[in-house]
Design a protein around this motif. Structure first.
Motif, short mmCIF file in Angstrom:
data_model
loop_
_atom_site.label_atom_id
_atom_site.label_comp_id
_atom_site.label_asym_id
_atom_site.label_seq_id
_atom_site.Cartn_x
_atom_site.Cartn_y
_atom_site.Cartn_z
N PRO A 337 29.02 40.60 127.61
CA PRO A 337 28.59 40.04 128.90
C PRO A 337 29.58 39.03 129.47
O PRO A 337 29.46 38.68 130.65
N GLY A 338 30.55 38.59 128.68
CA GLY A 338 31.57 37.68 129.20
C GLY A 338 31.25 36.21 128.98
O GLY A 338 31.98 35.34 129.45
N ASP A 339 30.18 35.93 128.26
CA ASP A 339 29.74 34.54 128.10
C ASP A 339 30.76 33.67 127.37
O ASP A 339 30.82 32.46 127.60
N HIS A 340 31.51 34.22 126.46
CA HIS A 340 32.36 33.40 125.59
C HIS A 340 33.84 33.60 125.88
O HIS A 340 34.69 33.19 125.08
N GLY A 341 34.15 34.27 126.97
CA GLY A 341 35.55 34.54 127.27
C GLY A 341 35.99 35.92 126.88
O GLY A 341 37.15 36.30 127.08
N GLU A 342 35.07 36.69 126.29
CA GLU A 342 35.41 38.09 125.99
C GLU A 342 35.48 38.88 127.29
O GLU A 342 34.90 38.49 128.29
N ALA A 343 36.23 39.99 127.25
CA ALA A 343 36.32 40.85 128.42
C ALA A 343 34.95 41.48 128.68
O ALA A 343 34.09 41.52 127.81
N THR A 344 34.77 41.96 129.90
CA THR A 344 33.58 42.75 130.24
C THR A 344 34.00 44.21 130.40
O THR A 344 35.20 44.50 130.54
N ALA A 345 33.04 45.10 130.41
CA ALA A 345 33.35 46.51 130.69
C ALA A 345 33.97 46.62 132.09
O ALA A 345 34.85 47.46 132.32
N GLN A 346 33.53 45.76 133.00
CA GLN A 346 34.11 45.71 134.35
C GLN A 346 35.61 45.42 134.27
O GLN A 346 36.42 46.08 134.92
N GLU A 347 35.99 44.43 133.44
CA GLU A 347 37.42 44.08 133.32
C GLU A 347 38.20 45.23 132.67
O GLU A 347 39.32 45.53 133.09
N TRP A 348 37.63 45.87 131.67
CA TRP A 348 38.30 47.04 131.08
C TRP A 348 38.55 48.10 132.16
O TRP A 348 39.64 48.65 132.25
N GLY A 349 37.54 48.36 132.96
CA GLY A 349 37.69 49.36 134.02
C GLY A 349 38.77 48.97 135.02
O GLY A 349 39.65 49.77 135.35
N GLU A 350 38.70 47.72 135.48
CA GLU A 350 39.70 47.26 136.47
C GLU A 350 41.11 47.32 135.89
O GLU A 350 42.06 47.73 136.55
N THR A 351 41.26 46.90 134.64
CA THR A 351 42.58 46.84 134.02
C THR A 351 43.16 48.23 133.81
O THR A 351 44.38 48.43 133.94
N LEU A 352 42.29 49.19 133.50
CA LEU A 352 42.78 50.51 133.10
C LEU A 352 42.65 51.55 134.22
O LEU A 352 42.79 52.74 133.99
N GLY A 353 42.36 51.08 135.43
CA GLY A 353 42.34 52.01 136.57
C GLY A 353 41.14 52.93 136.57
O GLY A 353 41.22 54.07 137.05
N THR A 354 40.01 52.46 136.05
CA THR A 354 38.81 53.28 136.10
C THR A 354 37.63 52.37 136.44
O THR A 354 37.84 51.30 137.01
N ILE A 355 36.42 52.81 136.14
CA ILE A 355 35.23 52.01 136.44
C ILE A 355 34.50 51.70 135.14
O ILE A 355 34.66 52.41 134.14
N SER A 356 33.68 50.66 135.17
CA SER A 356 32.95 50.24 133.97
C SER A 356 32.11 51.39 133.42
O SER A 356 31.94 51.50 132.20
N TYR A 357 31.60 52.25 134.30
CA TYR A 357 30.74 53.35 133.85
C TYR A 357 31.50 54.27 132.89
O TYR A 357 30.94 54.77 131.92
N GLU A 358 32.78 54.51 133.19
CA GLU A 358 33.55 55.40 132.31
C GLU A 358 33.80 54.74 130.96
O GLU A 358 33.84 55.41 129.93
N ILE A 359 33.95 53.42 130.97
CA ILE A 359 34.15 52.70 129.71
C ILE A 359 32.89 52.80 128.84
O ILE A 359 32.96 53.22 127.68
N VAL A 360 31.72 52.45 129.38
CA VAL A 360 30.52 52.41 128.52
C VAL A 360 30.05 53.81 128.13
O VAL A 360 29.60 54.02 126.99
#
Ligand SMILES: *Cc1c(COP(=O)(O)O)cnc(C)c1O
Length: 376
Positions: A337-360
């Motif tokens: 969820p990003g509470d502690h500074g970890e990435a979110t699925a949203q950030e994975w998607g943005e970073t890798l040129g996709t969407i969070s849905y494809e990550i999860v």
């Protein structure tokens, strides 16, 4: 993280319940369909469905009949709609199980009516209008014939036209001109259905992005997938009042000191510049960690982010921990969820040129989903 699992995806079911509660409050009394296709966007369809119903979801949405039957076998009694119309689906079994079916062509209406005759009970039908996505559903030219076929089958006691629906092409681009155009076309399709004598219970077109950003799209029912898991395809992701439900963690499988100039992983696309400590993370692209994540600072451990060192392999990747005192069994967090500074699925998607849905949805079957209380 619990036990000795090499990796796990803890699912915060209270986040799903809470997301549905807050969505229901914000949707102004509209019915909410929790979309739990694709194994509940990777979160576990039965568990996600139960959590969503606990939060007040009125309907469940899936794509395939097999997904719907799985919900019924698990004891879920809420109305379930299959969002894709497939000729080869087991319509008869679906009708017997009280599952709502979609039809966007005369042929499908006929097949479903025939299945209803065999089942000895009427099919619950949602007619799908293609208002501009050009995916499933009847075009404006085909719509009158689909209406006629459905109403004839209804007169014969074989179907009940429960719903009329459509789906947006560009709902996650707020202000996109196709949004209003599709709303207008859908309103016209509904007018034609009224004139033809249809008496649907629900009209629906909004997914997560539309339900959040286009209030006039909410109609009788909103179909929410991403939002119930705390995700969205809108720019910047889901609003802060939604909470991501999935976390992905792993335990370091091995830790070793290596000298400067050590090539790491396939192709030696990363080479150490100093004596350093490498940690092996037992997750790879077969588990849903994209190969394109090479070099990206997406992994959280010991209070900070670490870049992925070298090629992501099928089952594993490496992190260069420098002189950090890491040990085998230490936990790393890929996203949460990003509470502690970890990435979110949203950030994975943005970073890798996709969407969070494809990550999860991409997190593979080798990663156990766990449903223990968040605190444990
Ligand atoms: C998947 C799907 C949804 C849910 O979309 P989200 O963006 O996840 O809310 C709604 N309607 C249809 C037809 C879908 O296929």
């Amino acid at each position: 993280m619990t036990g000795n699992l090499h990796a796990e995806a803890p699912i915060d079911l209270s986040a799903i319940t809470g997301n549905v509660e807050v969505l229901r409050a914000r949707m102004g009394g509209r019915q909410v369909m929790a979309v739990v296709k694709a194994d509940g966007y990777g979160h576990g369809s039965v568990e996600a469905a139960r959590a969503a119903v606990a939060g007040g979801a009125d309907w469940l949405g899936v794509v395939h009949v097999a997904e719907a039957l799985r919900l019924r076998r698990a004891g879920l009694t809420a109305p379930v709609l299959c969002l894709m119309a497939l000729a080869e689906s087991d319509h008869e079994e679906a009708i017997r199980a009280g599952i709502d079916l979609t039809a966007g062509s005369v042929a499908l209406v006929g097949q479903i009516a025939a299945a209803a005759r065999r089942a000895g009970q009427p099919a619950r039908l949602h007619l799908k209008a293609d208002t501009g996505l050009s995916r499933g559903g009847a075009t404006a030219a085909e719509w009158p014939a689909v209406l006629d076929a459905a109403l004839a089958a209804e007169a014969g006691g074989l179907v009940r036209t429960v719903g009329l629906w459509s789906h947006f092409a560009c709902a996650d681009e707020p202000g996109h001109p196709t949004i209003q155009a599709q709303l207008d076309r859908f309103a016209e399709a509904v007018r034609q259905a009224d004139k033809a004598g249809a008496t649907p219970e629900v009209r629906h077109i909004a997914n997560t992005a539309a339900a959040i950003t286009v209030p006039e799209s909410r109609l009788d029912l909103v179909r929410l997938g991403g939002a119930i898991y705390g995700l969205s395809t809108l720019p910047g992701g889901a609003p802060g009042w939604l909470r991501p439900a999935m976390t992905l963690t792993a335990r370091l499988a091995q830790v070793k000191r290596v000298p400067p100039g050590t090539g790491v992983s396939y192709g030696h696309r990363y080479v150490t510049t100093a004596a350093t400590t490498l940690g092996l993370v037992p997750l790879g692209y077969a588990d849903g960690v994209p190969r394109s994540a090479i070099g990206q600072p997406l992994v959280y451990a010991r209070g900070r982010r670490w870049p992925i060192a070298g090629t992501v392999c099928m089952d594993q990747f490496v992190i260069d921990f420098g002189d950090e005192p890491v040990a085998p069994g230490d936990e790393v967090v890929l996203f949460g969820p990003g509470d502690h500074g970890e990435a979110t699925a949203q950030e994975w998607g943005e970073t890798l040129g996709t969407i969070s849905y494809e990550i999860v949805t991409g997190i593979g079957g080798r990663v156990p989903r766990t449903y223990q209380d968040e605190q444990s």
